[in-house]
Write an enzyme that holds these catalytic residues in place. Structure first.
Site, short mmCIF file in Angstrom:
data_model
loop_
_atom_site.label_atom_id
_atom_site.label_comp_id
_atom_site.label_asym_id
_atom_site.label_seq_id
_atom_site.Cartn_x
_atom_site.Cartn_y
_atom_site.Cartn_z
N ASN A 4 21.42 -21.51 -7.23
CA ASN A 4 21.56 -21.11 -6.30
C ASN A 4 20.00 -20.05 -5.71
O ASN A 4 20.43 -18.78 -5.93
CB ASN A 4 22.45 -20.36 -5.93
CG ASN A 4 23.01 -20.19 -4.47
OD1 ASN A 4 22.64 -21.14 -3.85
ND2 ASN A 4 23.48 -19.30 -5.33
N SER A 56 20.13 -27.47 1.60
CA SER A 56 20.32 -27.13 2.70
C SER A 56 20.43 -28.00 4.20
O SER A 56 19.92 -29.01 3.54
CB SER A 56 19.56 -25.51 3.58
OG SER A 56 19.59 -25.59 5.10
N TYR A 69 10.92 -23.22 3.97
CA TYR A 69 11.92 -23.65 4.07
C TYR A 69 12.47 -25.09 3.89
O TYR A 69 13.43 -26.09 2.94
CB TYR A 69 12.57 -23.19 4.28
CG TYR A 69 14.14 -22.80 4.66
CD1 TYR A 69 14.71 -21.98 3.04
CD2 TYR A 69 15.13 -23.94 4.66
CE1 TYR A 69 16.43 -22.04 2.96
CE2 TYR A 69 16.37 -23.83 4.87
CZ TYR A 69 17.31 -22.97 3.59
OH TYR A 69 18.28 -22.49 3.11
N ALA A 71 10.99 -27.97 4.29
CA ALA A 71 10.06 -29.13 3.14
C ALA A 71 10.90 -28.65 1.75
O ALA A 71 11.27 -29.92 1.00
CB ALA A 71 8.81 -28.82 3.45
N LYS A 73 13.58 -27.67 1.04
CA LYS A 73 14.94 -28.20 0.07
C LYS A 73 15.07 -30.01 0.94
O LYS A 73 16.24 -30.43 0.06
CB LYS A 73 16.03 -27.54 1.32
CG LYS A 73 16.44 -25.87 1.10
CD LYS A 73 16.40 -25.85 0.26
CE LYS A 73 17.05 -24.09 -0.10
NZ LYS A 73 17.70 -23.90 -1.17
N ILE A 102 25.54 -19.73 6.52
CA ILE A 102 26.68 -18.98 5.03
C ILE A 102 26.42 -17.60 5.25
O ILE A 102 25.57 -17.19 5.13
CB ILE A 102 26.52 -19.00 4.17
CG1 ILE A 102 26.84 -20.51 4.41
CG2 ILE A 102 27.86 -18.35 3.29
CD1 ILE A 102 28.33 -21.49 4.67
#
Length: 164
Positions: A4, A56, A69, A71, A73, A102
């Site tokens: 995470n 994501s 970001y 790329a 994920k 979230i």
């Protein structure tokens, strides 16, 4: 193992420096790779484990000014799929969770910005932001015995965002 880790920024691609891109890729992908690599060495001896990585939905949709970001994920999702195939014979389930926006301490600043908050909600058919507990429940399911026959999956938790 629950991977995470995430960071991101909102810069136009042309304005991003190599350092910006490396920082995002190192946190979002390299650390997932390194943690998983070390954990798998121990998991192979036990022959029954779960690996869950938080990705994501942007791995699939993309988003303006979030190229690194997105790329990173996408790489996490594809690494999840490759590892699921490789580790299935060892009774190691490998899955990912792909959330949309979230509410967390890390997203608090965005939520307090009315313009950003409204733009994000306009992309969310459920017309609310997700709660951390909703991701935790998805993790709990994938970590439980109820998911023993589930692997290679990317579980979307997005308030119907992908339907928008």
């Amino acid at each position: 193992l629950v991977n995470n880790a995430w960071v991101g920024n909102t810069k136009a691609f042309a304005e991003m420096t190599e350092e910006d891109r490396d920082f995002i890729m190192n946190i979002n992908l390299k650390w997932v790779f390194l943690c998983t690599n070390q954990a798998v060495k121990h998991m192979l001896k036990q022959k029954s484990w779960k690996i869950i990585s938080i990705a994501s939905i942007l791995w699939k949709t993309g988003f303006m000014q979030a190229s690194a970001y997105c790329a990173s994920k996408a790489a996490v999702v594809n690494m999840t799929k490759a590892l699921a195939i490789e580790l299935a014979p060892h009774n190691i389930n490998v899955n990912a969770i792909a959330p949309w926006f979230i509410k967390t301490d890390m997203t608090k600043e965005s939520l307090e910005n009315n313009e950003v908050s409204k733009m994000l909600l306009n992309h969310t058919p459920a017309w609310r932001f997700g709660e951390a507990e909703e991701i935790a429940k998805a993790v709990a399911f994938l970590a439980s015995e109820d998911s023993n026959f589930t692997t290679w999956e990317t579980l979307v938790v997005d308030g119907w965002r992908l339907t928008h």
